[in-house]
Design an enzyme around this catalytic site. Sequence first.
Site, mmCIF file in Angstrom:
data_model
loop_
_atom_site.group_PDB
_atom_site.id
_atom_site.type_symbol
_atom_site.label_atom_id
_atom_site.label_comp_id
_atom_site.label_asym_id
_atom_site.label_seq_id
_atom_site.Cartn_x
_atom_site.Cartn_y
_atom_site.Cartn_z
ATOM 1 N N LYS A 1 0.838 -1.206 0.000
ATOM 2 C CA LYS A 1 0.000 0.000 0.000
ATOM 3 C C LYS A 1 0.875 1.258 0.000
ATOM 4 C CE LYS A 1 -3.499 2.793 0.491
ATOM 5 N NZ LYS A 1 -4.473 3.102 -0.554
ATOM 6 N N LYS B 1 0.011 11.653 5.575
ATOM 7 C CA LYS B 1 0.350 10.523 6.469
ATOM 8 C C LYS B 1 1.015 9.402 5.678
ATOM 9 C CE LYS B 1 -2.867 7.704 6.645
ATOM 10 N NZ LYS B 1 -3.604 6.519 6.419
HETATM 11 P P1 NAP Z 1 -12.342 9.096 7.282
HETATM 12 O O1 NAP Z 1 -13.451 9.516 6.369
HETATM 13 O O2 NAP Z 1 -11.683 10.093 8.162
HETATM 14 O O3 NAP Z 1 -12.923 7.885 8.180
HETATM 15 C C1 NAP Z 1 -12.302 7.368 9.302
HETATM 16 C C2 NAP Z 1 -13.372 7.041 10.308
HETATM 17 O O4 NAP Z 1 -12.784 6.388 11.429
HETATM 18 C C3 NAP Z 1 -14.098 8.290 10.822
HETATM 19 O O5 NAP Z 1 -15.482 8.102 10.660
HETATM 20 C C4 NAP Z 1 -13.677 8.343 12.283
HETATM 21 O O6 NAP Z 1 -14.672 8.841 13.145
HETATM 22 C C5 NAP Z 1 -13.425 6.889 12.585
HETATM 23 N N1 NAP Z 1 -12.556 6.707 13.737
HETATM 24 C C6 NAP Z 1 -11.374 7.300 14.002
HETATM 25 N N2 NAP Z 1 -10.883 6.862 15.152
HETATM 26 C C7 NAP Z 1 -11.790 5.995 15.651
HETATM 27 C C8 NAP Z 1 -11.868 5.236 16.818
HETATM 28 N N3 NAP Z 1 -10.907 5.298 17.746
HETATM 29 N N4 NAP Z 1 -12.953 4.428 17.006
HETATM 30 C C9 NAP Z 1 -13.931 4.383 16.078
HETATM 31 N N5 NAP Z 1 -13.925 5.093 14.937
HETATM 32 C C10 NAP Z 1 -12.861 5.883 14.735
HETATM 33 O O7 NAP Z 1 -11.166 8.396 6.477
HETATM 34 P P2 NAP Z 1 -11.271 7.476 5.158
HETATM 35 O O8 NAP Z 1 -11.029 8.316 3.983
HETATM 36 O O9 NAP Z 1 -12.484 6.605 5.261
HETATM 37 O O10 NAP Z 1 -9.944 6.603 5.381
HETATM 38 C C11 NAP Z 1 -9.879 5.505 6.297
HETATM 39 C C12 NAP Z 1 -8.587 4.738 6.039
HETATM 40 O O11 NAP Z 1 -8.601 4.246 4.696
HETATM 41 C C13 NAP Z 1 -7.321 5.597 6.164
HETATM 42 O O12 NAP Z 1 -6.283 4.838 6.706
HETATM 43 C C14 NAP Z 1 -7.032 5.977 4.721
HETATM 44 O O13 NAP Z 1 -5.647 6.262 4.534
HETATM 45 C C15 NAP Z 1 -7.467 4.716 3.990
HETATM 46 N N6 NAP Z 1 -7.865 4.896 2.578
HETATM 47 C C16 NAP Z 1 -8.692 5.927 2.205
HETATM 48 C C17 NAP Z 1 -9.056 6.057 0.870
HETATM 49 C C18 NAP Z 1 -9.942 7.190 0.383
HETATM 50 O O14 NAP Z 1 -10.008 7.408 -0.838
HETATM 51 N N7 NAP Z 1 -10.626 7.923 1.258
HETATM 52 C C19 NAP Z 1 -8.609 5.132 -0.078
HETATM 53 C C20 NAP Z 1 -7.811 4.079 0.341
HETATM 54 C C21 NAP Z 1 -7.449 3.970 1.677
HETATM 55 P P3 NAP Z 1 -14.985 10.407 13.287
HETATM 56 O O15 NAP Z 1 -16.237 10.601 12.487
HETATM 57 O O16 NAP Z 1 -15.195 10.624 14.740
HETATM 58 O O17 NAP Z 1 -13.812 11.179 12.761
#
Ligand code: NAP
Length: 304
Positions: free
Chosen positions: A171, A239
Amino acid sequence: MTTVAFIGLGIMGGPMAANLVKAGFEVAGYNRSPDKVAALVDAGGRGADSVAEAVRDADVIITMVPDSPDVEAVTGGDDGVFASARSGALYVDMSTIRPDVAVRVAEAGRKAGLRVLDAPVSGGEAGAIEASLSIMVGGEPGDFEDARPVLEAVGKTIVHVGPAGSGQTVKAANQLIVAVNIEVLAEAVVFLEAYGVDTKAALEVLGGGLAGSTVLNRKGTNMLDRQFKPGFRLALHHKDLGIVTSAAREAGVAIPLGAVVAQLVGALVARGDGGLDHSGLLKLVAELSGRGLSGRDTETKEES
Ligand code: NAP
C-alpha cells in the site's frame, strides 16, 4: 451467517460496511462520532455503542480508521478489539498504517488468540461504493482464504502479498505511485490551460494513450472544475507519504520524486488545505505558476 464487526464508518468504511450488508453478512458497526452509524442502520446493519459491543459476537472484525495510533487505540486496552473479541475470530485491519505497526498489531492479536490480517485498499471512495477495491493482504495464507468471502463483498482485485505487514508495504508503494501521478497530472493541466487549449478534449485524448491512467480518469475532471471535495483527504495522503519516505529511508532506497511530492503535499496540509481532496495538489501547481485558480474556484476549504 458470518457476523462482521465494522469499526470506522467514514468515507471508505461507511460504503464498505453497507456493501457487506448487501452481500448478506450481519454487520455491527461502531464509529467514534455516533452520527455516522445511522447510515449503516438505514442500510440494514446494526449500530453498536462501543468497540467491545460491536466485536463481542463477531466472526470477522474489520477496522477502517485513519492512522496507526487509531488502530492501536481501537485494538488495545480493556475495551479494545483484542480484549473483547472471541478467541479464533479473524481481525482484518483495512486502514492504511505503518508496516512496522501492522506487524506489532498482528503479534498482539495473535497473543490474544485472534487471527490477524493487514488488508489496506486502493480504489478510493468510488471503489468503496462500487465494491471494486484492490485489496493487498498480509498474513497467514490460511487466514487469507478464510477472509476471502468477506473481502470479495468489498473488493475485486484481492491478492495475498506475504506475511504480516506486507499488505501495508504494498500500500505504501501504491500511495507513492498515486501521489506522483496526481502531481504530474496537475502540472499537465496547468500547462494545458496556460496555452488555452480545450482541456476537456486534451484529457480525453491523453486518456486513450500511454498517459492514460485511473488517476487521469478519476481526477482529471475534478481538476478542470476546481472541485476538491474529498475523496481522499490531503491530510491522509500526507500521512501515507510519511510512511513511504521513512520506510524507503530505512530500506536504503532513493525515492526522489516521491520525496518532492511529499514536500508539496506537506506544504498544502501546513497551510490548512489538508481537508481537500488530493487532487488539490493542482492549487499549489497553479499558484507556483502565478496562475491562481483562474476565477474558477469552486472548492470548499475544510479543516485538516
Ligand atoms: P475518514 O473519512 O476520516 O474515516 C475514518 C473514520 O474512522 C471516521 O469516521 C472516524 O470517526 C473513525 N474513527 C477514528 N478513530 C476511531 C476510533 N478510535 N474508534 C472508532 N472510529 C474511529 O477516512 P477514510 O477516507 O475513510 O480513510 C480511512 C482509512 O482508509 C485511512 O487509513 C485511509 O488512509 C485509507 N484509505 C482511504 C481512501 C480514500 O479514498 N478515502 C482510499 C484508500 C485507503 P470520526 O467521524 O469521529 O472522525
